[in-house]
Design a protein around this motif. Structure first.
Motif, PDB file in Angstrom:
ATOM      1  N   GLU A   1      13.663   3.484 -13.930  1.00  0.00           N
ATOM      2  CA  GLU A   1      12.873   4.092 -12.864  1.00  0.00           C
ATOM      3  C   GLU A   1      11.720   3.148 -12.488  1.00  0.00           C
ATOM      4  O   GLU A   1      10.979   2.693 -13.362  1.00  0.00           O
ATOM      5  CB  GLU A   1      12.360   5.450 -13.356  1.00  0.00           C
ATOM      6  CG  GLU A   1      11.783   6.321 -12.280  1.00  0.00           C
ATOM      7  CD  GLU A   1      10.322   6.000 -12.034  1.00  0.00           C
ATOM      8  OE1 GLU A   1       9.986   5.659 -10.887  1.00  0.00           O
ATOM      9  OE2 GLU A   1       9.521   6.052 -12.995  1.00  0.00           O
TER      10      GLU A   1
ATOM     11  N   SER B   1      12.682   6.928  -4.046  1.00  0.00           N
ATOM     12  CA  SER B   1      11.587   7.553  -3.304  1.00  0.00           C
ATOM     13  C   SER B   1      12.107   8.227  -2.032  1.00  0.00           C
ATOM     14  O   SER B   1      13.271   8.063  -1.663  1.00  0.00           O
ATOM     15  CB  SER B   1      10.544   6.504  -2.931  1.00  0.00           C
ATOM     16  OG  SER B   1       9.946   5.972  -4.101  1.00  0.00           O
TER      17      SER B   1
ATOM     18  N   PRO C   1       3.331   9.109  -6.151  1.00  0.00           N
ATOM     19  CA  PRO C   1       3.629   7.687  -6.334  1.00  0.00           C
ATOM     20  C   PRO C   1       3.738   6.945  -5.011  1.00  0.00           C
ATOM     21  O   PRO C   1       4.321   7.446  -4.036  1.00  0.00           O
ATOM     22  CB  PRO C   1       4.968   7.703  -7.074  1.00  0.00           C
ATOM     23  CG  PRO C   1       4.967   9.014  -7.799  1.00  0.00           C
ATOM     24  CD  PRO C   1       4.278   9.971  -6.856  1.00  0.00           C
TER      25      PRO C   1
ATOM     26  N   TYR D   1       9.948  12.380 -13.963  1.00  0.00           N
ATOM     27  CA  TYR D   1       8.724  12.401 -13.165  1.00  0.00           C
ATOM     28  C   TYR D   1       8.097  11.015 -13.030  1.00  0.00           C
ATOM     29  O   TYR D   1       7.356  10.572 -13.918  1.00  0.00           O
ATOM     30  CB  TYR D   1       7.689  13.332 -13.791  1.00  0.00           C
ATOM     31  CG  TYR D   1       7.832  14.786 -13.429  1.00  0.00           C
ATOM     32  CD1 TYR D   1       7.456  15.241 -12.175  1.00  0.00           C
ATOM     33  CD2 TYR D   1       8.322  15.702 -14.341  1.00  0.00           C
ATOM     34  CE1 TYR D   1       7.563  16.589 -11.841  1.00  0.00           C
ATOM     35  CE2 TYR D   1       8.440  17.040 -14.018  1.00  0.00           C
ATOM     36  CZ  TYR D   1       8.060  17.484 -12.762  1.00  0.00           C
ATOM     37  OH  TYR D   1       8.170  18.804 -12.427  1.00  0.00           O
ATOM     38  N   PRO D   2       8.311  10.317 -11.936  1.00  0.00           N
ATOM     39  CA  PRO D   2       7.589   9.054 -11.713  1.00  0.00           C
ATOM     40  C   PRO D   2       6.081   9.236 -11.743  1.00  0.00           C
ATOM     41  O   PRO D   2       5.352   8.335 -12.173  1.00  0.00           O
ATOM     42  CB  PRO D   2       8.075   8.619 -10.318  1.00  0.00           C
ATOM     43  CG  PRO D   2       9.429   9.253 -10.179  1.00  0.00           C
ATOM     44  CD  PRO D   2       9.320  10.564 -10.896  1.00  0.00           C
ATOM     45  N   LYS D   3       5.571  10.392 -11.306  1.00  0.00           N
ATOM     46  CA  LYS D   3       4.119  10.594 -11.280  1.00  0.00           C
ATOM     47  C   LYS D   3       3.531  10.605 -12.686  1.00  0.00           C
ATOM     48  O   LYS D   3       2.361  10.258 -12.876  1.00  0.00           O
ATOM     49  CB  LYS D   3       3.769  11.882 -10.546  1.00  0.00           C
ATOM     50  CG  LYS D   3       4.250  13.174 -11.201  1.00  0.00           C
ATOM     51  CD  LYS D   3       3.899  14.381 -10.338  1.00  0.00           C
ATOM     52  CE  LYS D   3       4.368  15.687 -10.964  1.00  0.00           C
ATOM     53  NZ  LYS D   3       4.067  16.850 -10.099  1.00  0.00           N
TER      54      LYS D   3
ATOM     55  N   TYR E   1       8.691   3.241 -11.381  1.00  0.00           N
ATOM     56  CA  TYR E   1       7.296   3.437 -11.788  1.00  0.00           C
ATOM     57  C   TYR E   1       7.106   3.326 -13.298  1.00  0.00           C
ATOM     58  O   TYR E   1       6.017   3.031 -13.773  1.00  0.00           O
ATOM     59  CB  TYR E   1       6.752   4.749 -11.219  1.00  0.00           C
ATOM     60  CG  TYR E   1       6.445   4.593  -9.756  1.00  0.00           C
ATOM     61  CD1 TYR E   1       5.191   4.196  -9.305  1.00  0.00           C
ATOM     62  CD2 TYR E   1       7.446   4.756  -8.795  1.00  0.00           C
ATOM     63  CE1 TYR E   1       4.933   3.989  -7.961  1.00  0.00           C
ATOM     64  CE2 TYR E   1       7.203   4.561  -7.449  1.00  0.00           C
ATOM     65  CZ  TYR E   1       5.941   4.174  -7.037  1.00  0.00           C
ATOM     66  OH  TYR E   1       5.690   3.958  -5.707  1.00  0.00           O
TER      67      TYR E   1
ATOM     68  N   GLU F   1      10.489  -0.747  -5.935  1.00  0.00           N
ATOM     69  CA  GLU F   1      10.625   0.512  -5.199  1.00  0.00           C
ATOM     70  C   GLU F   1      12.051   0.609  -4.686  1.00  0.00           C
ATOM     71  O   GLU F   1      12.704  -0.402  -4.417  1.00  0.00           O
ATOM     72  CB  GLU F   1       9.649   0.574  -4.032  1.00  0.00           C
ATOM     73  CG  GLU F   1       9.574   1.904  -3.300  1.00  0.00           C
ATOM     74  CD  GLU F   1       8.979   3.019  -4.144  1.00  0.00           C
ATOM     75  OE1 GLU F   1       9.722   3.553  -5.002  1.00  0.00           O
ATOM     76  OE2 GLU F   1       7.798   3.357  -3.941  1.00  0.00           O
TER      77      GLU F   1
ATOM     78  N   ALA G   1      15.291  10.491  -9.572  1.00  0.00           N
ATOM     79  CA  ALA G   1      13.898  10.110  -9.798  1.00  0.00           C
ATOM     80  C   ALA G   1      13.665   8.637  -9.501  1.00  0.00           C
ATOM     81  O   ALA G   1      12.531   8.214  -9.251  1.00  0.00           O
ATOM     82  CB  ALA G   1      13.489  10.420 -11.235  1.00  0.00           C
ATOM     83  N   SER G   2      14.730   7.840  -9.503  1.00  0.00           N
ATOM     84  CA  SER G   2      14.611   6.410  -9.226  1.00  0.00           C
ATOM     85  C   SER G   2      14.506   6.104  -7.739  1.00  0.00           C
ATOM     86  O   SER G   2      14.327   4.952  -7.367  1.00  0.00           O
ATOM     87  CB  SER G   2      15.828   5.668  -9.812  1.00  0.00           C
ATOM     88  OG  SER G   2      15.853   5.771 -11.210  1.00  0.00           O
TER      89      SER G   2
ATOM     90  N   ARG H   1       4.587   8.626 -15.136  1.00  0.00           N
ATOM     91  CA  ARG H   1       4.467   7.207 -15.466  1.00  0.00           C
ATOM     92  C   ARG H   1       3.289   6.571 -14.719  1.00  0.00           C
ATOM     93  O   ARG H   1       2.612   5.682 -15.234  1.00  0.00           O
ATOM     94  CB  ARG H   1       5.757   6.484 -15.113  1.00  0.00           C
ATOM     95  CG  ARG H   1       6.938   6.729 -16.077  1.00  0.00           C
ATOM     96  CD  ARG H   1       7.843   7.842 -15.637  1.00  0.00           C
ATOM     97  NE  ARG H   1       8.825   8.193 -16.646  1.00  0.00           N
ATOM     98  CZ  ARG H   1      10.138   8.032 -16.500  1.00  0.00           C
ATOM     99  NH1 ARG H   1      10.620   7.494 -15.398  1.00  0.00           N
ATOM    100  NH2 ARG H   1      10.956   8.414 -17.444  1.00  0.00           N
TER     101      ARG H   1
END
Length: 537
Positions: free
Chosen positions: A323, A214, A447, A275-277, A325, A497, A211-212, A279
């Protein structure tokens, strides 16, 4: 959901430098147990052993001994120390020629009193483990007893599956300072233990570390499988609800939550920890809440110490902030003037949920009119549950405040909109949703740094590295750190990122907002092949 105690663990990390032996690539550790999956060698050490960087600084001192046994630093696969005994240990591996195999299980110990060294061998068939044990002090005069006991604990072609677990692999390879998620992912994927499939420990930890990163195909694959059953269950229902007057989409979601925030003192939002989304939505919600008098953000698993640079999120804040985000979420909260704190319960003598509720209530004890945004994982928002009491229920009972709860973890659906907010009445009976939340959110946000920096000018950045040509067919991890944060905190700074990229023609390029950054590029073998500043613009 990853069990909460991981947040409390002190990570033990074995670093690997560029001079390490390739034999150590498949090393795994769990406290005092060691196993190499490639060599099929396990060692169950005594307590209080420390595993060290794989390098042999005694090579010159023991040149003759190594030569007589046809060994070199390339044969080294493990370095350890028993400090309380004053012992350093170096372990080598050899394949023995067939003609010299006399027994299926040979053990020998050679003592060198001049150099305070014991040299041990254990052989099984054609395979041999050799150990060099150096006495560094007079702390323990029984080193020969220790070595003989150690010989019995070296197992060739034998793995103690009770000693190796996905959690131990995660802990040992995903440290709390400047982790390499690409390396941790490789170790988890190639682990010498079986996964039971589904949402087991392997899935949880793989999802967490990936998840960290992209543009990550492995992460995408994991999440597609994770959401499949829920999408099949909810897709048609969400389409049917889309035209309801009290179902809100995209910007209207923030309008509705603004109405809620005006009339309520506490709002609780949950997340799925990989889930970055989730955050990103929490971050986007901050301005709406701030505009309605919210000044406090309380986070699960978050550590904040007065000695830290509190104005900037960093790796010491806890595992979730690793992570990018999540770190953006905290940055924006601080920039908007929120007081950011953690409500995690570190008191083992009290129920975790009760302790968390009491920690949130401490904010109200200092500021009775405080309006608080409480951000948690999964079920902590539950105000009613037949099996156990969660944070939200304890908080409601103790404070007398009924928090408005929003659940973005339960419902997954393929929608044209990024966000869809629905009241609980549509899920009470027919859908058997196991949540007492007041509202449910479908979150399909994507994200992107362009969401984080909406007013910034993005320009192409190109970097060149002398080692890039060695990775022209391999993915590397590109970590982009804001220079001001790097200058302030060095390796504690969290990237804005992280990308997976394959170098082409000795270069790597990407788009960034104009500004100054520090770039790390890491390999799946945990080597840093680029470490330098970058100015974009």
């Amino acid at each position: 959901m990853i069990k909460y105690f991981i947040v409390l663990l002190l990570f033990f990390f074995v670093s690997c430098g560029s001079n390490k032996s390739k034999l150590s690539d498949n090393n795994y550790f769990n406290r005092n147990y060691f196993y190499n999956d490639s060599l099929k060698v396990g060692i169950d050490f005594d307590k209080n052993v420390q595993f060290r960087e794989i390098s042999f600084d005694k090579e010159k001192e023991f040149r003759q001994l190594l030569k007589s046994n046809k060994l070199s630093s390339k044969d080294l696969f493990l370095v350890a120390a028993a400090k309380e005994k004053g012992l350093e240990m170096y372990f080598f591996y050899q394949n023995v020629p067939s003609s010299s195999v006399k027994s299926n299980n040979i053990k020998t110990v050679i003592s060198d009193t001049v150099n305070n060294t014991l040299f041990l061998e254990k052989q099984k068939g054609k395979r041999k483990v050799l150990g060099l044990v150096k006495t560094t002090s007079a702390k323990d005069n029984n080193s020969s007893i220790f070595v003989n006991d150690l010989l019995n604990k070296i197992a060739i072609d034998s793995l103690n599956t009770r000693k190796i677990s996905f959690i131990s692999i995660f802990m040992n390879n995903f440290p709390d300072v400047h982790p390499n998620p690409l390396f941790a992912s490789k170790k988890l994927e190639s682990a010498p233990i079986k996964s039971v499939g589904g949402e087991d420990d392997k899935f949880q930890f793989l999802s967490t570390v990936n998840a960290s990163i992209s543009n990550n195909k492995l992460y995408d694959t994991l999440i597609v499988g994770y959401e499949k059953e829920r999408k099949e269950k909810f897709n048609s229902l969400i389409i049917d609800l889309s035209n309801k007057d009290d179902v809100y989409k995209d910007n209207a979601v923030f309008g509705k939550i603004s109405e809620i925030a005006k009339e309520n003192q506490v709002i609780m939002l949950n997340e799925d920890h990989y889930y970055p989304k989730h955050r990103l939505f929490a971050m986007e919600l901050l301005e709406t809440l701030k505009g309605n008098g919210y000044n406090y953000l309380s986070l699960e698993g978050f550590n904040s110490k007065s000695s830290e640079k509190e104005s900037t999120p960093n790796y010491k804040n806890g595992i979730y902030t690793d992570e990018p985000y999540f770190a953006h979420f905290i940055r924006k909260a601080i920039a908007l003037g929120f007081t950011v704190s953690g409500h995690e319960n570190f008191d083992k003598g009290i129920d975790r949920e009760l302790g968390q509720a009491k920690n949130v209530i401490k904010i109200l004890e200092k500021d009775p009119k405080a309006k608080i945004f409480v951000y948690v994982g999964h079920s902590h928002i539950e105000k009613k549950n037949e099996k156990k009491k969660w944070l939200a229920e304890y908080f409601k009972e103790l404070s007398g405040i009924n928090p408005i709860t929003i659940n973005q973890t339960v419902i997954c659906a393929d929608t044209k909109q990024d966000l869809t907010l629905m009241p609980c009445k549509y899920f009470n009976d027919t859908t058997k949703v196991k949540s007492s939340a007041d509202y449910f959110l479908v979150n399909n946000m994507k994200p992107s740094l362009k969401i984080i920096y909406p007013n910034a000018a993005f320009k192409k950045a190109i970097i060149r590295g002398s080692k890039f040509s060695d990775y022209k067919n391999k993915q590397v991890l590109v970590e982009i750190v804001d220079f001001k944060e790097f200058d302030l905190m060095k390796n504690l700074a969290i990237p804005i990122e992280s990308y997976l990229m394959i170098p082409k023609n000795g270069t790597i390029n990407f788009e960034l907002p104009t500004g100054k950054y520090h770039i790390f590029i890491k390999t799946e073998d945990d080597e840093i092949i680029y470490d330098d500043d970058l100015i974009v613009g």
